[in-house]
Design an enzyme around this catalytic site. Structure first.
Site, PDB file in Angstrom:
ATOM      1  N   HIS A 111       0.904  -1.226   0.147  1.00  0.00           N
ATOM      2  CA  HIS A 111      -0.094  -0.086  -0.073  1.00  0.00           C
ATOM      3  C   HIS A 111       0.937   1.312  -0.093  1.00  0.00           C
ATOM      4  CE1 HIS A 111      -2.835   3.014   1.952  1.00  0.00           C
ATOM      5  NE2 HIS A 111      -3.967   1.956   1.603  1.00  0.00           N
ATOM      6  N   ASP A 148       3.410  -4.475   7.939  1.00  0.00           N
ATOM      7  CA  ASP A 148       2.250  -3.808   7.470  1.00  0.00           C
ATOM      8  C   ASP A 148       1.145  -4.509   7.867  1.00  0.00           C
ATOM      9  OD1 ASP A 148      -0.172  -2.710   6.959  1.00  0.00           O
ATOM     10  OD2 ASP A 148       0.516  -1.601   5.234  1.00  0.00           O
ATOM     11  N   GLN A 162      -4.051  -5.645   6.863  1.00  0.00           N
ATOM     12  CA  GLN A 162      -4.958  -6.394   6.207  1.00  0.00           C
ATOM     13  C   GLN A 162      -5.147  -7.938   6.893  1.00  0.00           C
ATOM     14  OE1 GLN A 162      -7.489  -5.458   4.391  1.00  0.00           O
ATOM     15  NE2 GLN A 162      -6.785  -3.614   3.736  1.00  0.00           N
ATOM     16  N   LYS A 208      -9.830  -1.460  10.623  1.00  0.00           N
ATOM     17  CA  LYS A 208      -9.931  -2.733   9.682  1.00  0.00           C
ATOM     18  C   LYS A 208     -10.084  -3.844  10.473  1.00  0.00           C
ATOM     19  CE  LYS A 208      -7.058  -0.436   6.305  1.00  0.00           C
ATOM     20  NZ  LYS A 208      -7.572  -0.130   5.076  1.00  0.00           N
ATOM     21  N   CYS A 268      -4.563   2.134  -3.534  1.00  0.00           N
ATOM     22  CA  CYS A 268      -3.442   2.962  -3.011  1.00  0.00           C
ATOM     23  C   CYS A 268      -2.324   2.036  -3.245  1.00  0.00           C
ATOM     24  CB  CYS A 268      -3.706   3.105  -1.679  1.00  0.00           C
ATOM     25  SG  CYS A 268      -5.178   4.288  -1.258  1.00  0.00           S
TER      26      CYS A 268
HETATM   27  N1  PLP Z   1      -1.578  -0.659   4.673  1.00  0.00           N
HETATM   28  C1  PLP Z   1      -2.487  -1.551   4.350  1.00  0.00           C
HETATM   29  C2  PLP Z   1      -2.170  -3.068   3.634  1.00  0.00           C
HETATM   30  C3  PLP Z   1      -3.976  -1.119   3.888  1.00  0.00           C
HETATM   31  O1  PLP Z   1      -4.439  -2.013   3.367  1.00  0.00           O
HETATM   32  C4  PLP Z   1      -4.228   0.280   4.317  1.00  0.00           C
HETATM   33  C5  PLP Z   1      -5.533   0.940   4.118  1.00  0.00           C
HETATM   34  O2  PLP Z   1      -6.214   0.518   3.138  1.00  0.00           O
HETATM   35  C6  PLP Z   1      -3.165   0.924   4.940  1.00  0.00           C
HETATM   36  C7  PLP Z   1      -1.876   0.470   5.060  1.00  0.00           C
HETATM   37  C8  PLP Z   1      -3.475   2.404   5.695  1.00  0.00           C
HETATM   38  O3  PLP Z   1      -4.396   2.150   6.459  1.00  0.00           O
HETATM   39  P1  PLP Z   1      -4.809   3.503   7.280  1.00  0.00           P
HETATM   40  O4  PLP Z   1      -5.670   4.436   6.167  1.00  0.00           O
HETATM   41  O5  PLP Z   1      -5.866   3.164   8.202  1.00  0.00           O
HETATM   42  O6  PLP Z   1      -3.832   4.479   7.922  1.00  0.00           O
END
Ligand code: PLP
Length: 445
Positions: free
Chosen positions: A159, A236, A239, A262, A403
């Protein structure tokens, strides 16, 4: 089977405090029952029609819905304990501080953090990852950890939140950014990582599940490889937390980031979990109240972890809600949720692949790992049009680059349509998705 009265009362607006008891009653009377079962009733937002059809909410990778026991925990805090933390000698402030500290302990246990680890509350994954990238690339009392000529390796599945902060960090320090590219199916390979690692590799950043494709990389192996080469490792987990919670204590991982929204928790909440020794190396991103030990007009010294990285008034009700979401997941059962969402994903992936002209990304994910996401493209049909037609039938999916534009570009696909599942979704909803996509591809092509 448990009776439905508790849920009916809740949906009718009766005080939600009873729901925690109803949830316990349901789980105890039917511990092995199929999901979603009665639990769906804990999410009143799902009991609505959209565009004349029952809502099928399949956009859980973007944001999951929040169950009544989590809302209830936040409401209880706001009604009975709300005060600023740490600063007050008065009783309410102490109760709020206790609630905040308890939430931290619940979450540390939830992710398998031990005495050598700490959990810092953040506003989400993006905030947590920015704190790490900034903290390692900025000079504090000493020079920045990252120096000119150092290497940062980031997977090609990320992301933007786990790529762009590293681009900026590399620029700031004169470090080189290298990408661990996936193969044509969107998979990462240990052999490719071995080739990228050098004695100058300082950081390896990786996702526990690619939000754009649903690919679940073998992160345990990849993190261990990078750590044994001397790199600090960053996971990260955004998900993964809703179903396959990474066991931080068992991973060769220095930093792990996740978001509350999430994992059935509140929006604008999240955490950075880290090895204490690694967190100590972060130069704070936010200076101000609560993160200092002593301040003069000329200078300041800083508090110990975790306060050092939590400048300013935190979202205390959010932390309480996030801990309640973790407790909710554990009460329902992590593996039970995981089995359920993977079954929905497998059902959707095989059904979509059988539709003429549809290509499913990372098709083997369901068998290889634990993913709740299916992403696909349909020949000659724009994902935005598919998403719009599905919405007309009450089915919520996400379309676009998710993203993760470099990844969809690398795979030569451009935007995709993504359905993602949570504990409250049903196989009937997957059937509606499949019928909707089949219809959309016929009408739009
Ligand atoms: N990393 C991953 C894999 C994501 O799917 C997302 C959000 O879709 C993020 C980071 C960013 O999360 P947040 O917008 O809650 O900071």
């Amino acid at each position: 089977m448990a009776d439905l009265h508790g849920l009916q009362r809740a949906v009718a607006g009766v005080h939600a405090g009873k729901l925690a008891g109803d949830l316990a009653g349901y789980l105890e009377s039917d511990p092995a029952g199929d999901l979603p079962g009665h639990l769906r009733g804990l999410f009143p937002v799902l009991a609505q029609h959209v565009n004349g059809a029952p809502l099928a909410y399949l956009d859980n990778a973007a944001t999951t819905q929040t169950p009544l026991p989590v809302l209830d925990a936040m409401r209880d805090f706001e009604l009975h304990e709300r005060a600023n933390i740490h600063r007050g000698v008065h009783t309410l402030s102490q109760r709020a501080t206790n609630a905040f500290d308890r939430a931290r302990e619940v979450l540390k246990r939830f992710v398998g953090a031990g005495p050598a680890h700490e959990l810092v509350f953040t506003s989400g994954t993006t905030d947590a990852l920015n704190q790490v990238a900034h903290g390692l690339s900025t000079a504090g009392a000493g020079p920045a950890l990252l120096r000119p000529g150092d290497q940062i390796v980031v997977s090609g599945l990320e992301h933007h939140a786990n790529l762009v902060p590293w681009q900026q960090a590399a620029r700031r320090c004169g470090a080189t950014l290298r990408i661990l590219l996936p193969d044509a199916q969107g998979r990462l390979h240990a052999e490719d990582l071995k080739r990228l690692l050098t004695p100058r590799t300082r950081i390896f950043a990786l996702t526990a599940c690619a939000n754009a494709t649903g690919e679940r990389p073998p992160y345990e192996t990849l993190l261990a490889l990078a750590a044994s080469a001397g790199a600090l490792t960053v996971l990260d987990a955004a998900q993964a937390m809703g179903h396959e919670v990474p066991d931080f204590g068992a991973l060769a991982c220095d930093f792990m980031a996740f978001s509350g929204h999430k994992m059935y928790g509140p929006m604008g909440t999240g955490a950075l979990v880290g090895r204490r020794a690694a967190l100590e190396r972060l130069v704070p991103l936010r200076y101000g109240g609560d993160m200092v030990a002593w301040v003069t007009y000329a200078d300041a010294s800083f508090a110990d972890l975790p306060a050092r990285l939590e400048g300013g008034t935190p979202n205390v009700a959010g932390a309480v809600g996030l801990a309640a979401a973790a407790a909710f997941i554990d009460r329902v059962g992590r593996s039970r949720i995981d089995v359920h969402v993977r079954a929905l994903r497998a059902h959707a992936a095989s059904g979509l692949a059988a539709i003429d002209g549809v290509t499913v990304l990372s098709p083997a994910t369901g068998s290889a790992g634990a993913s709740a996401i299916v992403s696909f493209v349909a020949e000659g049909v724009h994902p935005h049009d598919i998403g719009t037609l599905l919405d007309e039938q009450g089915i919520a999916v996400r379309t676009g680059h998710h993203c993760a534009q470099p990844l969809t570009d690398h795979l030569g696909l451009g935007p995709t349509t993504r359905a993602s599942f949570a504990l409250y979704n049903t196989h009937d909803e997957v059937e509606r998705l499949l019928a909707g996509v089949a219809r959309a591809t016929k009408v739009l092509r």
